[in-house]
Design a protein around this motif. Structure first.
Motif, short mmCIF file in Angstrom:
data_model
loop_
_atom_site.label_atom_id
_atom_site.label_comp_id
_atom_site.label_asym_id
_atom_site.label_seq_id
_atom_site.Cartn_x
_atom_site.Cartn_y
_atom_site.Cartn_z
N GLN A 86 31.29 46.36 38.34
CA GLN A 86 30.48 47.26 39.21
C GLN A 86 29.38 48.04 38.49
O GLN A 86 28.37 47.93 38.87
CB GLN A 86 31.58 48.09 40.13
CG GLN A 86 30.56 49.13 40.78
CD GLN A 86 31.56 49.84 41.91
OE1 GLN A 86 32.69 49.52 42.17
NE2 GLN A 86 30.57 50.36 43.13
N SER B 289 36.96 51.96 50.55
CA SER B 289 37.38 52.59 49.30
C SER B 289 38.92 52.89 49.14
O SER B 289 39.39 53.53 50.02
CB SER B 289 36.47 53.89 49.10
OG SER B 289 36.59 54.19 47.70
N ILE C 136 49.90 50.33 45.04
CA ILE C 136 48.44 50.11 45.04
C ILE C 136 48.27 48.91 45.63
O ILE C 136 47.31 48.60 46.17
CB ILE C 136 48.05 50.20 43.26
CG1 ILE C 136 47.92 51.64 43.09
CG2 ILE C 136 46.59 49.66 43.35
CD1 ILE C 136 47.73 51.90 41.70
N ALA D 80 41.20 50.52 48.92
CA ALA D 80 42.00 49.59 49.46
C ALA D 80 42.70 48.90 48.55
O ALA D 80 43.89 48.16 48.78
CB ALA D 80 41.11 48.75 50.26
N GLY D 81 42.27 48.76 47.25
CA GLY D 81 43.28 47.84 46.25
C GLY D 81 42.21 46.82 45.71
O GLY D 81 42.66 45.84 45.17
N LYS D 82 40.76 46.52 46.11
CA LYS D 82 40.09 45.48 45.78
C LYS D 82 40.03 45.25 44.26
O LYS D 82 40.33 44.11 43.76
CB LYS D 82 38.72 45.51 46.46
CG LYS D 82 38.81 46.05 47.93
CD LYS D 82 37.57 45.99 48.49
CE LYS D 82 36.70 47.20 48.05
NZ LYS D 82 37.18 48.49 48.55
N1 LIG Z 1 44.64 53.04 36.66
C1 LIG Z 1 45.23 53.42 37.86
N2 LIG Z 1 46.36 54.27 37.88
C2 LIG Z 1 46.52 54.84 39.00
N3 LIG Z 1 46.04 54.69 40.22
C3 LIG Z 1 45.25 53.85 40.25
C4 LIG Z 1 44.75 53.23 39.00
N4 LIG Z 1 43.83 52.22 39.49
C5 LIG Z 1 43.49 52.64 40.97
N5 LIG Z 1 44.49 53.29 41.10
C6 LIG Z 1 44.26 53.88 42.71
O1 LIG Z 1 44.76 52.62 43.44
C7 LIG Z 1 44.08 52.44 44.38
C8 LIG Z 1 43.21 51.48 44.61
O2 LIG Z 1 42.12 51.41 43.90
P1 LIG Z 1 41.04 50.16 43.53
O3 LIG Z 1 40.23 50.65 42.55
O4 LIG Z 1 41.71 48.91 43.53
O5 LIG Z 1 40.33 50.35 45.00
P2 LIG Z 1 39.25 49.60 45.69
O6 LIG Z 1 39.38 49.10 46.84
O7 LIG Z 1 38.61 48.91 44.44
O8 LIG Z 1 38.17 50.99 45.98
P3 LIG Z 1 36.61 50.99 45.52
O9 LIG Z 1 35.80 50.62 46.86
O10 LIG Z 1 36.58 52.59 45.91
O11 LIG Z 1 36.35 50.57 44.47
C9 LIG Z 1 43.24 54.01 44.58
O12 LIG Z 1 44.08 54.74 45.30
C10 LIG Z 1 43.27 54.41 43.20
O13 LIG Z 1 43.36 55.75 43.18
#
Ligand SMILES: Nc1ncnc2c1ncn2[C@@H]1O[C@H](COP(=O)(O)OP(=O)(O)OP(=O)(O)O)[C@@H](O)[C@H]1O
Ligand SMILES: [Mg+2]
Length: 254
Positions: free
Chosen positions: A85, A36, A16, A38-40
């Motif tokens: 958020q 979306s 992740i 990306a891991g932010k």
């Molecule tokens: N608790 C978790 N268990 C398993 N996978 C997770 C968990 N939290 C996030 N992920 C996965 O990790 C990756 C990154 O998630 P994250 O929420 O950090 O993305 P983001 O950049 O914040 O996206 P967004 O813009 O949609 O909020 C995604 O593929 C998500 O499905």
């Protein structure tokens, strides 16, 4: 103030976060951009100490937090706030009760002192008149301001914002970015702002990191981002090309 070094987080053999390094200096506002997934948000959880990385290190206020117990992390967490958020307001509590919540739970402050602090925080976000309203009686922009009022109730030195302007109209988004800027200027708050809205990123960010698939693919200035020839950066910008062009044009950047 915040230093993330070679952090990797794996869930079910999927990375992740993949060897993420970046730092935020005292008083700086660091923006994290990226599509979306990306891991932010995951990176914010790592900084907050809610998640433990599989490898790498995270230091906040010069203290390495990766190996600390929940109890040991408490004094560090207290100096840091997160604006979620979805705001994470308590639906059944009034605005004032929401802002007071953590002070009542986690501080030694007297009721009178707390009351004064609530007033100050709500005045800062220009919502003094809403103390007795419930969250459902507020607009999206107002809810976000309540969430910010609650986030500053402990006078944090660091604030993490997850998509603070997503879903808001441009006017309300500008009010929120204005608050983020004021917290930096007037209260010397160090911030990390996650967003995928370039306009807001440029409005608040002293520097910007762009994430893609768990990695930081760019870290630098807005000018540097717009001028980058890195394929990931170009891809990201091309998807929001109109917005990027407009900003390049307006600021003479790129
Ligand atoms: N608790 C978790 N268990 C398993 N996978 C997770 C968990 N939290 C996030 N992920 C996965 O990790 C990756 C990154 O998630 P994250 O929420 O950090 O993305 P983001 O950049 O914040 O996206 P967004 O813009 O949609 O909020 C995604 O593929 C998500 O499905
Ligand atoms: Mg997210």
């Amino acid at each position: 103030m915040i230093r993330v070094e070679h952090v990797t987080v794996e869930v079910e053999e999927r990375k992740i976060l993949d060897d993420v390094s970046f730092e935020v200096r005292k008083g700086e506002t660091k923006v994290i951009l990226g599509p979306s997934g990306a891991g932010k948000s995951s990176l914010l959880k790592i900084i907050l100490g809610l998640w433990k990385p599989n490898s790498g290190s995270v230091s906040v206020h010069g203290v390495e937090i990766t190996h600390l117990s929940e109890r040991e992390k408490m004094p560090i967490r207290r100096r840091m706030s997160m604006v979620f958020q979805g705001n994470a307001l308590f639906d059944s509590l009034t605005v004032a009760e929401n802002v007071a919540f953590f002070l009542q739970e986690h501080s030694e402050m007297a009721e009178e002192e707390i009351r004064k602090r609530i007033e100050d925080c709500l005045e800062f976000v220009n919502l003094s008149e809403t103390q007795d309203l419930l969250p459902e009686e507020l607009s999206g922009g107002m809810k976000k301001r309540v969430a910010i009022a609650r986030a500053i109730s402990f006078n944090p030195e660091i604030i993490l914002y997850d998509e603070p302007t997503t879903g808001l109209d441009p006017l309300n988004a500008k009010i929120i970015t204005g608050l983020i800027i004021r917290l930096k200027k007037e209260r010397a708050v160090t911030s990390v702002v996650v967003t995928h809205i370039l306009r807001d990123a440029f409005a608040v960010g002293d520097s910007l990191a762009l994430m893609s698939e768990g990695r930081v693919v760019f870290d630098g200035s807005a000018e540097g981002l717009l001028a980058s020839t890195d394929p990931f950066v170009e891809d990201f910008l091309s998807e929001i090309r109109e917005e990027a062009d407009l900003l390049t044009h307006q600021t003479g950047r790129g």
